[in-house]
Design an enzyme around this catalytic site. Structure first.
Site, PDB file in Angstrom:
ATOM      1  N   ARG A 105       0.850  -1.178   0.000  1.00  0.00           N
ATOM      2  CA  ARG A 105       0.000   0.000   0.000  1.00  0.00           C
ATOM      3  C   ARG A 105       0.888   1.231   0.000  1.00  0.00           C
ATOM      4  O   ARG A 105       1.707   1.402   0.902  1.00  0.00           O
ATOM      5  CB  ARG A 105      -0.865  -0.037   1.273  1.00  0.00           C
ATOM      6  CG  ARG A 105      -1.855   1.063   1.365  1.00  0.00           C
ATOM      7  CD  ARG A 105      -2.759   0.860   2.564  1.00  0.00           C
ATOM      8  NE  ARG A 105      -2.193   1.363   3.797  1.00  0.00           N
ATOM      9  CZ  ARG A 105      -2.914   1.656   4.878  1.00  0.00           C
ATOM     10  NH1 ARG A 105      -4.218   1.457   4.877  1.00  0.00           N
ATOM     11  NH2 ARG A 105      -2.347   2.116   5.967  1.00  0.00           N
ATOM     12  N   THR A 109      -0.768   7.691  -1.174  1.00  0.00           N
ATOM     13  CA  THR A 109      -2.024   7.660  -1.948  1.00  0.00           C
ATOM     14  C   THR A 109      -2.990   6.599  -1.420  1.00  0.00           C
ATOM     15  O   THR A 109      -4.164   6.610  -1.764  1.00  0.00           O
ATOM     16  CB  THR A 109      -1.731   7.319  -3.413  1.00  0.00           C
ATOM     17  OG1 THR A 109      -1.201   5.972  -3.464  1.00  0.00           O
ATOM     18  CG2 THR A 109      -0.717   8.279  -4.026  1.00  0.00           C
ATOM     19  N   ASP A 201       1.603  -2.192  12.069  1.00  0.00           N
ATOM     20  CA  ASP A 201       1.952  -2.643  10.719  1.00  0.00           C
ATOM     21  C   ASP A 201       2.240  -4.147  10.745  1.00  0.00           C
ATOM     22  O   ASP A 201       3.234  -4.603  11.322  1.00  0.00           O
ATOM     23  CB  ASP A 201       3.186  -1.869  10.229  1.00  0.00           C
ATOM     24  CG  ASP A 201       3.470  -2.161   8.761  1.00  0.00           C
ATOM     25  OD1 ASP A 201       3.557  -1.205   7.986  1.00  0.00           O
ATOM     26  OD2 ASP A 201       3.606  -3.359   8.389  1.00  0.00           O
ATOM     27  N   ASP A 204       5.680  -5.399   9.168  1.00  0.00           N
ATOM     28  CA  ASP A 204       6.844  -5.031   9.995  1.00  0.00           C
ATOM     29  C   ASP A 204       6.906  -5.876  11.256  1.00  0.00           C
ATOM     30  O   ASP A 204       7.981  -6.314  11.679  1.00  0.00           O
ATOM     31  CB  ASP A 204       6.780  -3.546  10.385  1.00  0.00           C
ATOM     32  CG  ASP A 204       7.164  -2.646   9.220  1.00  0.00           C
ATOM     33  OD1 ASP A 204       7.658  -3.162   8.199  1.00  0.00           O
ATOM     34  OD2 ASP A 204       6.948  -1.422   9.331  1.00  0.00           O
TER      35      ASP A 204
HETATM   36  C1  PRP Z   1      -0.645  -4.168   4.655  1.00  0.00           C
HETATM   37  C2  PRP Z   1      -1.525  -5.381   4.837  1.00  0.00           C
HETATM   38  C3  PRP Z   1      -2.422  -5.308   3.621  1.00  0.00           C
HETATM   39  C4  PRP Z   1      -2.602  -3.815   3.436  1.00  0.00           C
HETATM   40  C5  PRP Z   1      -3.951  -3.440   3.975  1.00  0.00           C
HETATM   41  O1  PRP Z   1       0.357  -4.449   3.751  1.00  0.00           O
HETATM   42  O2  PRP Z   1      -0.810  -6.589   4.957  1.00  0.00           O
HETATM   43  O3  PRP Z   1      -1.866  -5.903   2.463  1.00  0.00           O
HETATM   44  O4  PRP Z   1      -1.562  -3.181   4.194  1.00  0.00           O
HETATM   45  O5  PRP Z   1      -4.241  -2.120   3.729  1.00  0.00           O
HETATM   46  P1  PRP Z   1      -5.424  -1.680   2.744  1.00  0.00           P
HETATM   47  O6  PRP Z   1      -6.618  -2.509   3.063  1.00  0.00           O
HETATM   48  O7  PRP Z   1      -5.621  -0.227   3.073  1.00  0.00           O
HETATM   49  O8  PRP Z   1      -4.966  -1.886   1.324  1.00  0.00           O
HETATM   50  P2  PRP Z   1       1.492  -3.391   3.368  1.00  0.00           P
HETATM   51  O9  PRP Z   1       1.057  -2.530   2.228  1.00  0.00           O
HETATM   52  O10 PRP Z   1       1.940  -2.669   4.594  1.00  0.00           O
HETATM   53  O11 PRP Z   1       2.637  -4.309   2.784  1.00  0.00           O
HETATM   54  P3  PRP Z   1       3.548  -5.415   3.511  1.00  0.00           P
HETATM   55  O12 PRP Z   1       2.662  -6.612   3.793  1.00  0.00           O
HETATM   56  O13 PRP Z   1       4.575  -5.724   2.480  1.00  0.00           O
HETATM   57  O14 PRP Z   1       4.132  -4.834   4.766  1.00  0.00           O
HETATM   58  N1  URA Z   2      -1.731  -2.247   7.049  1.00  0.00           N
HETATM   59  C1  URA Z   2      -1.299  -2.692   8.252  1.00  0.00           C
HETATM   60  O1  URA Z   2      -0.320  -3.455   8.335  1.00  0.00           O
HETATM   61  N2  URA Z   2      -1.954  -2.278   9.359  1.00  0.00           N
HETATM   62  C2  URA Z   2      -3.025  -1.464   9.302  1.00  0.00           C
HETATM   63  O2  URA Z   2      -3.587  -1.121  10.364  1.00  0.00           O
HETATM   64  C3  URA Z   2      -3.456  -1.003   8.051  1.00  0.00           C
HETATM   65  C4  URA Z   2      -2.800  -1.421   6.929  1.00  0.00           C
END
Ligand code: PRP
Ligand code: URA
Length: 209
Positions: A105, A109, A201, A204
């Site tokens: 994400r 944006t 997160d 992370d």
């Molecule tokens: C997080 C999570 C989802 C997304 C959710 O991933 O694991 O994929 O955010 O957010 P949304 O519903 O607003 O799209 P992230 O983009 O942080 O990537 P990562 O898993 O690589 O840390």
């Molecule tokens: N992605 C995450 O990992 N945590 C949140 O709360 C939202 C998006």
């Protein structure tokens, strides 16, 4: 608890492990272990309606009619954080096939950015479980479900750990045919579109980054 197309997989063992996962002071190793546990515990509920077909087996005593799954099970975690839940599901469903969709994400944006997609050839024939711990705005899950449909998947379920009401509404609007399973339905999103109370997160915390 189950409303139309949204099932909250509620169980004392899931709720107590969720407490560990949500706690900010939980270290990476304990976070991973608790996430794997929740996925294992959710497996029974999210696979409950899988169809079976008759299979003749021969016990040491006699022949009998048993069951086998009608279709292959395909897990598709959204990278990165989806891998954590998928590890737990695959522990229980060892015969599963696995595909990957890479999305992150964009925190400015909030739009999902695609960077990888590798799906098994039998994606059109299987029961597909799209997996991501967090359903926040819904952007990532909506995009991933669209990619699965473009690849020919027809029987899709979305499984997450924590969902925000905003993400559930957006996902249902975009993919009314895809049921959502979650371990918890939280209150709302904050000004940065993080889930409240949430867990922070997910990627992370699972990968210790
Ligand atoms: C997080 C999570 C989802 C997304 C959710 O991933 O694991 O994929 O955010 O957010 P949304 O519903 O607003 O799209 P992230 O983009 O942080 O990537 P990562 O898993 O690589 O840390
Ligand atoms: N992605 C995450 O990992 N945590 C949140 O709360 C939202 C998006």
């Amino acid at each position: 608890m189950s409303a139309e197309n949204l099932t909250i997989v509620d169980h004392p063992l899931i709720r107590t492990r969720l407490a560990v996962i949500r706690q900010a002071s939980t270290e990476t190793a304990a976070f991973r272990e608790a996430l794997h546990d929740v996925a294992r515990l959710m497996t029974f509920e999210v696979t409950r309606d899988l169809e079976t077909k008759p299979l003749e087996v021969e016990t040491p005593i006699t022949k009998m009619q048993a069951d086998e799954l009608k279709r292959p099970i395909i897990f598709v975690p959204i990278l990165r954080a989806g891998i954590g839940l998928q590890n737990g599901f695959s522990d229980i469903v060892s015969e599963s096939h696995v595909g990957y969709i890479g999305l992150f994400r964009d925190e400015e944006t909030l739009q999902p950015k695609k960077y990888y997609c590798k799906l098994p050839d039998n994606i059109t024939d299987g029961d597909v479980f799209l997996i991501d711990p967090m359903l926040a705005t819904g952007g990532s899950a909506i995009e991933a479900a669209s990619q699965l449909k473009e690849a020919g998947a027809t029987r899709i379920r979305f499984v997450c750990l924590i969902a925000a009401p905003e993400g559930v509404a957006e996902f249902h609007k975009a993919h009314p045919d895809v049921p959502i399973f979650t371990a918890a339905l939280d209150e709302c999103l904050n000004e940065k579109s993080y889930i409240v109370p949430g867990l922070g997160d997910a990627g992370d915390r699972y990968f210790g980054t």
